[in-house]
Design an enzyme around this catalytic site. Structure first.
Site, PDB file in Angstrom:
ATOM      1  CE  LYS A   1      15.108  47.482  22.131  1.00  2.00           C
ATOM      2  NZ  LYS A   1      14.979  46.056  22.379  1.00  2.00           N
TER       3      LYS A   1
ATOM      4  CE  LYS B   1       7.483  41.774  21.967  1.00  2.00           C
ATOM      5  NZ  LYS B   1       8.499  42.121  21.229  1.00  2.00           N
TER       6      LYS B   1
ATOM      7  CE  LYS C   1      11.519  48.092  12.637  1.00  2.00           C
ATOM      8  NZ  LYS C   1      11.787  46.653  12.722  1.00  2.00           N
TER       9      LYS C   1
HETATM   10  P1  ADP Z   1      12.033  44.777  22.492  1.00  2.00           P
HETATM   11  O1  ADP Z   1      10.662  44.309  22.074  1.00  2.00           O
HETATM   12  O2  ADP Z   1      12.031  45.442  23.831  1.00  2.00           O
HETATM   13  O3  ADP Z   1      12.672  45.612  21.403  1.00  2.00           O
HETATM   14  P2  ADP Z   1      13.831  42.728  21.594  1.00  2.00           P
HETATM   15  O4  ADP Z   1      13.084  42.654  20.316  1.00  2.00           O
HETATM   16  O5  ADP Z   1      15.207  43.312  21.598  1.00  2.00           O
HETATM   17  O6  ADP Z   1      12.923  43.482  22.666  1.00  2.00           O
HETATM   18  O7  ADP Z   1      13.842  41.287  22.221  1.00  2.00           O
HETATM   19  C1  ADP Z   1      14.960  40.563  22.660  1.00  2.00           C
HETATM   20  C2  ADP Z   1      14.483  39.172  23.042  1.00  2.00           C
HETATM   21  O8  ADP Z   1      13.512  39.242  24.105  1.00  2.00           O
HETATM   22  C3  ADP Z   1      13.774  38.429  21.903  1.00  2.00           C
HETATM   23  O9  ADP Z   1      14.117  37.044  21.938  1.00  2.00           O
HETATM   24  C4  ADP Z   1      12.311  38.612  22.182  1.00  2.00           C
HETATM   25  O10 ADP Z   1      11.531  37.561  21.684  1.00  2.00           O
HETATM   26  C5  ADP Z   1      12.287  38.653  23.706  1.00  2.00           C
HETATM   27  N1  ADP Z   1      11.195  39.537  24.164  1.00  2.00           N
HETATM   28  C6  ADP Z   1      11.177  40.884  24.138  1.00  2.00           C
HETATM   29  N2  ADP Z   1      10.033  41.380  24.637  1.00  2.00           N
HETATM   30  C7  ADP Z   1       9.290  40.314  24.995  1.00  2.00           C
HETATM   31  C8  ADP Z   1       7.995  40.162  25.577  1.00  2.00           C
HETATM   32  N3  ADP Z   1       7.261  41.210  25.917  1.00  2.00           N
HETATM   33  N4  ADP Z   1       7.544  38.923  25.795  1.00  2.00           N
HETATM   34  C9  ADP Z   1       8.300  37.832  25.480  1.00  2.00           C
HETATM   35  N5  ADP Z   1       9.532  37.910  24.928  1.00  2.00           N
HETATM   36  C10 ADP Z   1      10.024  39.122  24.685  1.00  2.00           C
END
Ligand code: ADP
Ligand code: TRP
Length: 324
Positions: free
Chosen positions: A191, A188, A110
């Protein structure tokens, strides 16, 4: 064996969340004592709108229940129903060097992006460590991006235990199967990148998203490399091993267009998630039942947390009047 994990309510649930985290969480409920919670205190570091946070918190609850989390088997709760976690965060802060937190990737990323970082984001690993240690969790199933936070939790447990006495159990990370689920653009799925395919979307827009997945421009007749293809990466998660082997052959043989594979993904999504969308809507129409699940889970989790917190306070000489 106590398994624990948390998910932040910070956006609509998507295929990355499901294959990267939720699927494993739900599978583990069959064999272990699982505690799963909605990390709403963590979300405050980024979501600062009360209605939106309430809505996203509810959405994570609906998502887990719709995908098959069984509240009879799992202790499923809101982080904020156990306010002791914020108290433990402070105790951990007092035995943790600032340098440890400064090394956190989540914080450094960040800063590198020039974003302004609030103290909540800086202290994020302390709150996460508190979530884990307060239930004496043994195993924490997470995505690769969270492993550093678990290692920091191990360090913090060690600092506290060495400074005072053995109050905390050392947790271990357990890596979820699908390390990185690609989004529509091949990055990846996240959101924050606007490239998600959500779990309970309406059929038409969902189909459009699958058809828009980025592929290379290899002509239909030519052989294609499944290992570098975003569509194939999703097939890997959604198709059976037998079907995947067939796709692998079709890719390598040539004569197949990416459109065929995308259409198959749409079908697989429908098989997997259509019935779940109904379950999602069903829970959505029963908000009191959802609340009952979370409240019961919160009470159970809190009883554990209060005991551990008593031990932690005692260990460091914090006395409190017993006010009921
Ligand atoms: P985002 O990347 O959408 O903000 P989060 O960080 O809130 O998602 O992720 C919530 C959970 O989902 C975590 O355990 C994260 O490792 C998993 N996760 C999120 N996006 C992915 C992805 N593209 N591939 C694998 N795991 C993911
Ligand atoms: N930081 C985790 C994520 O973004 C969510 C989380 C909060 C968590 N507390 C936790 C995960 C404790 C595991 C254990 O995915």
């Amino acid at each position: 064996m106590r398994i624990l994990s948390g998910i932040q309510p910070s956006g609509l649930l998507h295929l990355g969340n499901y294959y990267g985290a939720m699927k494993q969480h739900i599978e583990l409920q069959e064999e272990h004592d699982c505690f799963y919670f909605i990390a709403n205190y963590h979300s405050l570091t980024t979501i600062q709108n009360a209605d939106r946070l309430r809505e996203l918190t509810r959405d994570v609850a609906l998502g887990y229940l719709a995908m098959g989390l069984d509240p009879q088997k799992v202790t499923f709760f809101r982080q904020s129903d156990v306010p002791e976690v914020t108290e433990l965060t402070w105790l951990l802060a007092t035995v943790t060097g600032r340098g440890l937190l400064e090394r956190a990737h989540s914080f450094k990323d960040k800063v590198a992006k020039g974003l302004s970082v609030n103290m909540g984001l800086f202290a994020y690993p302390l709150l996460m460590a508190s979530d884990i240690l307060i239930y004496r969790s043994n195993l924490v199933p997470v995505g690769k991006d969270q492993v550093q936070h678990i290692e920091m939790t191990q360090d913090m447990a060690g600092y506290f235990n060495q400074t005072y006495s053995e109050v905390f159990v050392r947790p271990e990370p357990r890596l979820n199967e699908a390390a990185v689920v690609p989004g529509i653009d091949g990055q990846k799925m996240s959101k924050s990148y606007g490239n998600i395919i959500e779990l309970f979307g309406e059929p038409k827009p969902i189909k459009k998203k699958f058809m828009a997945i980025k592929t290379d421009s290899t002509p239909v007749e030519d052989p294609k490399d499944p290992d570098t293809c975003n569509v194939f990466a999703l097939l890997k998660l959604m198709a059976t091993p037998e079907e995947l082997a067939e796709w692998d052959q079709r890719y390598r043989a040539g004569g197949m267009g990416y459109g065929d594979a995308k259409k198959r993904l749409v079908e697989l999504y429908e098989v997997q998630f259509d019935a779940r969308r109904d379950a999602y809507n069903d829970w959505k129409n029963r908000p009191d039942d959802v609340e009952d699940v979370l409240r019961a889970g919160g009470q159970k989790a809190r009883a554990v947390a209060q005991e551990v917190m008593d031990d932690a306070r005692k260990a460091c000489g914090i006395t409190t009047a017993r006010i009921a």
